[in-house]
Design a protein around this motif. Structure first.
Motif, PDB file in Angstrom:
ATOM      1  N   LEU A 145      -0.536   4.568  -9.759  1.00 49.90           N
ATOM      2  CA  LEU A 145      -1.050   3.596  -8.798  1.00 49.90           C
ATOM      3  C   LEU A 145      -1.922   2.508  -9.397  1.00 49.90           C
ATOM      4  O   LEU A 145      -2.324   1.587  -8.686  1.00 49.90           O
ATOM      5  CB  LEU A 145      -1.837   4.332  -7.696  1.00 49.90           C
ATOM      6  CG  LEU A 145      -1.006   5.328  -6.890  1.00 49.90           C
ATOM      7  CD1 LEU A 145      -1.873   6.019  -5.853  1.00 49.90           C
ATOM      8  CD2 LEU A 145       0.164   4.632  -6.210  1.00 49.90           C
ATOM      9  N   SER A 146      -2.247   2.619 -10.696  1.00 48.83           N
ATOM     10  CA  SER A 146      -3.096   1.575 -11.270  1.00 48.83           C
ATOM     11  C   SER A 146      -2.474   1.077 -12.561  1.00 48.83           C
ATOM     12  O   SER A 146      -1.785   1.819 -13.270  1.00 48.83           O
ATOM     13  CB  SER A 146      -4.500   2.105 -11.540  1.00 48.83           C
ATOM     14  OG  SER A 146      -4.464   2.998 -12.636  1.00 48.83           O
ATOM     15  N   ARG A 165      -4.467  -1.298  -3.261  1.00 51.84           N
ATOM     16  CA  ARG A 165      -4.924   0.072  -3.164  1.00 51.84           C
ATOM     17  C   ARG A 165      -5.884   0.290  -2.018  1.00 51.84           C
ATOM     18  O   ARG A 165      -6.276   1.402  -1.734  1.00 51.84           O
ATOM     19  CB  ARG A 165      -5.580   0.497  -4.470  1.00 51.84           C
ATOM     20  CG  ARG A 165      -4.571   0.501  -5.606  1.00 51.84           C
ATOM     21  CD  ARG A 165      -5.088   1.201  -6.806  1.00 51.84           C
ATOM     22  NE  ARG A 165      -5.158   2.639  -6.570  1.00 51.84           N
ATOM     23  CZ  ARG A 165      -5.623   3.503  -7.463  1.00 51.84           C
ATOM     24  NH1 ARG A 165      -6.068   3.069  -8.621  1.00 51.84           N
ATOM     25  NH2 ARG A 165      -5.658   4.788  -7.203  1.00 51.84           N
ATOM     26  N   TRP A 183       0.818  -1.211   0.000  1.00 54.47           N
ATOM     27  CA  TRP A 183       0.000   0.000   0.000  1.00 54.47           C
ATOM     28  C   TRP A 183       0.852   1.261   0.000  1.00 54.47           C
ATOM     29  O   TRP A 183       0.684   2.136  -0.845  1.00 54.47           O
ATOM     30  CB  TRP A 183      -0.941  -0.022   1.198  1.00 54.47           C
ATOM     31  CG  TRP A 183      -1.690   1.240   1.457  1.00 54.47           C
ATOM     32  CD1 TRP A 183      -2.700   1.778   0.704  1.00 54.47           C
ATOM     33  CD2 TRP A 183      -1.485   2.125   2.558  1.00 54.47           C
ATOM     34  NE1 TRP A 183      -3.147   2.953   1.265  1.00 54.47           N
ATOM     35  CE2 TRP A 183      -2.421   3.181   2.407  1.00 54.47           C
ATOM     36  CE3 TRP A 183      -0.624   2.130   3.657  1.00 54.47           C
ATOM     37  CZ2 TRP A 183      -2.506   4.235   3.323  1.00 54.47           C
ATOM     38  CZ3 TRP A 183      -0.716   3.188   4.562  1.00 54.47           C
ATOM     39  CH2 TRP A 183      -1.651   4.223   4.386  1.00 54.47           C
TER      40      TRP A 183
END
Lengths: 467, 196
Positions: free
Chosen positions: A456-457, A144, A136
């Motif tokens: 982040l994705s 996430r 994380w």
């Protein structure tokens, strides 16, 4: 029907594919490429971005450890090395298909799973695996989910370096963290956190602690914190420490000093002003996580009190029968990562959670090798993985030389794989595409005063990679 | 002007000492508090990584022998330090080095397989070497941080040091640096799982 490779070599070049673009994959590739001028290596990686735990495991405040990325980048940019990101071996392409396309396959995909505690209440809200917490704050797309950090007391079960990383990130002053590549959502949440006390709990005693001295020193020196240990846990340690090897001796001496010595005036001042507390607790094993009255979340942890049988590294924890119930809202279990099987046709030792092998050669499976944590279990730092991977590369090279690995007939390499991927709608990310992601992250970081702001994705990564 | 020239030559020295900007501890300027780059006071966190990023674009990426851009060509005999590396197969490799050379990057320039994963920032033990007994005591005492990293190196011996922390001086003439052989049986016999 395979298309014969259109590469320049008249006699076939040995073609090796590596599954996993973390340190194990890159060090194995590096050694192969350096040792033979004709070997070509393709590295397949599930995520669009390379580097594995160097990117997603190493703590944000340990940037020097991440310097190894420069070495890996040189390998990836070598003419005889190619990176194929966004390819999930096991679902997008099978290991069998890789074996058909390459002379050898090296499995270096590490440990994606968690060792479970195996106690009731483990799955209650408020209980998390350290690996997920680290993922994380390091921006692993799989992790996430947001963590609630509104409790004051935090228990970490396990005393390895991962446990210490988690403690340190939870307790670090914001002005230190905000200059690192920790993700912004994690930073925002930590800024609001009410955590004031972190206890790091182990089954055995101070002389069996699994972390290393650098990480303990960092806790001792962490600004605005003070240590809190139980003096009785250190009974007999000062005598026992005299006979042990240097690394254990130096570490134990630091623990003794922190726990028992009268602090210097400067240290005493720091401790009296500190707003946060950390400590080790020894001789405790979790036996149950107790739920709140409405059963929705963890409210307390039941710890069995142990005594030590034997001494040294091999000492074992034996329950005394005594238990303690300690109220707490947040428990992090840091007892180990765990490898998972990738393909039902490959041997897998589910007890040890590794691929059974002899010096990197996968048992009963000619032409398949393994390196890194998948080979030896999930312990070790960069240097350990490096030696481990070089050993596997040496075994592979030996087999090429001896003929145990047949490289006499041509194999298509990636040209046998990319048509399959295309048919399945999978578009690999090349290393130059990763460089676009890298540049974008650095650019976003500059705006935030950080070395990088990670995407982040997977979707966002692919979007940047394709532009 | 003089200051600018001083900075340029000091950067030249810095780049000569290592392939990338090294951990500050190894640089003379930092030790003398003369680092114009302002790193002397800055927190290591973040800053070092930024420099790592910067110099990634500066050094060459051809081939895998991690070769350096090249040190100065001055051949002043006073400056020469003869060094012998003993590689993992036991082969002796004599090298003519210079005062101020860093043992890790010197090895890289001569194709000797000494890894430096963290690039001389005392965050790993991959450049672990054994130092010849005649010279071991002539080295300055290790930083506590070097000792912490050495603790992680397999087959630690009394004469173990990290190569990235050894800077050649005239007193080290004839020094022999042996690369540890990590045996195949390391994981099989009496393996103690390493922490991470």
């Amino acid at each position: 029907m395979f298309i014969v490779s259109a590469s320049l070599c008249a006699v076939c070049c040995p073609k090796v594919c590596i599954v996993g673009a973390g340190p194990a994959g890159f060090y194995t590739a590096q050694h192969l490429i350096k040792s033979r001028q004709d070997v070509e290596v393709d590295i397949y990686e599930r995520l669009p971005v390379p580097f594995g735990l160097v990117r997603f495991g190493v703590a944000p405040d340990h940037p020097e450890v991440k310097n190894v990325i420069n070495t890996f980048t040189q390998t990836a940019q070598h003419s005889r090395c190619s990176f194929y990101g966004n390819v999930n071996v096991g679902t997008d392409v099978s290991v069998k298909e890789l074996q058909q396309a390459y002379h050898a396959v090296v499995l270096s995909y590490g440990a994606e799973g968690n060792r479970r505690m195996g106690v009731p209440g483990e799955d209650l809200a408020g209980v998390h695996a350290a690996k997920d917490f680290v993922g994380w704050y390091n921006g692993l797309p799989d992790n996430r989910k947001v963590f609630g950090l509104s409790t004051i007391l935090f228990f970490i079960l396990g005393q390895g370096n991962v446990a210490l990383d988690v403690a340190r990130i939870l307790l670090s002053p914001m002005d230190m963290l905000k200059k690192t590549d920790i993700t912004q959502p994690a930073l925002d949440l930590l800024a609001e956190s009410r955590i004031r006390r972190v206890l790091i709990v182990g089954r055995r005693g101070p002389m069996q602690i699994a972390c290393t001295i650098k990480e303990v020193r960092e806790m001792v020196n962490l600004p605005d914190t003070r240590p809190e240990m139980v003096a009785a846990d250190f009974k007999g340690i000062a005598e026992a420490v005299k006979e042990v090897p240097r690394p254990r001796k130096r570490l134990t001496e630091l623990l003794l000093k922190t726990a028992l010595d009268v602090p210097t005036e400067k240290e005493q001042e720091k401790r009296s002003k500190a707003s946060r507390v950390w400590g080790f607790r020894f001789f405790r094993s979790p036996v149950e996580v107790l739920p709140a009255p409405d059963l929705s979340r963890a409210a307390a942890i039941r710890l069995a009190v142990n005594r030590l049988e034997g001494s040294g590294e091999g000492a074992s924890a034996v329950p005394t029968g005594e238990v303690e119930d300690v109220p707490c809202g947040l428990v992090i279990s840091s007892i180990g990562y765990k490898s998972l099987p990738i393909d039902p046709l490959l041997p897998f030792d589910s007890r040890k959670a590794i691929v059974p092998n002899t010096m990197g050669r996968v048992q009963k499976t000619a032409g398949v090798y393994c390196s890194g944590w998948l080979k030896t279990g999930p312990t070790g730092v960069i240097g350990t993985t490096m030696n481990n991977s070089f050993d596997t590369a040496r075994a592979l090279l030996e087999d090429m030389d001896s003929g145990a690995l047949d490289v006499s007939s041509a194999k298509p390499g990636s040209q046998g794989v990319t048509p399959l991927l295309e048919k399945r709608g999978v578009k690999p990310v090349e290393f130059s595409d990763w460089e676009k992601i890298d540049n974008e992250e650095i650019k976003r970081g500059v705006a935030m005063g950080k070395p990088r702001e990670k995407l982040l994705s997977v979707d966002e990564m692919l979007h940047v990679a394709r532009t | 002007m003089a200051a600018a020239a001083a900075v340029r030559s000091s950067m030249g020295l810095t780049l000569t000492l290592s392939r990338v900007i090294p951990g500050c501890g190894t640089c003379h300027l930092y030790r003398l508090n003369s680092c114009v780059g302002g790193l002397a006071g800055a927190s290591r966190t973040g800053q070092l990584h930024r420099f790592g990023t910067l110099t990634r674009h500066l050094h060459s990426t051809t081939g895998l022998n991690h070769s350096e851009e090249g040190s100065s060509n001055a051949e002043d005999p006073e400056d020469v330090v003869n060094v012998v590396y003993i590689d993992r197969s036991g082969q002796r490799i004599p090298v003519k080095a210079k005062v101020g050379d860093n043992v890790l990057y010197l090895a890289h320039r001569h194709g000797i397989e000494l890894e430096g994963a963290c690039e001389a920032s005392l965050a790993c033990s991959t450049c672990h070497v054994y130092v010849s007994s005649d010279h071991f005591n002539k080295l300055p005492e290790p930083d506590e941080r070097e000792d912490d990293m050495l603790d992680m190196a397999p087959m630690l011996q009394e004469n173990s040091r990290l190569g990235c922390q050894i800077i050649l001086t005239p007193e080290l003439e004839g020094i022999e640096l042996t690369l540890p052989t990590v045996t195949r049986n390391f994981y099989v016999d009496g393996h103690v799982p390493k922490p991470h």
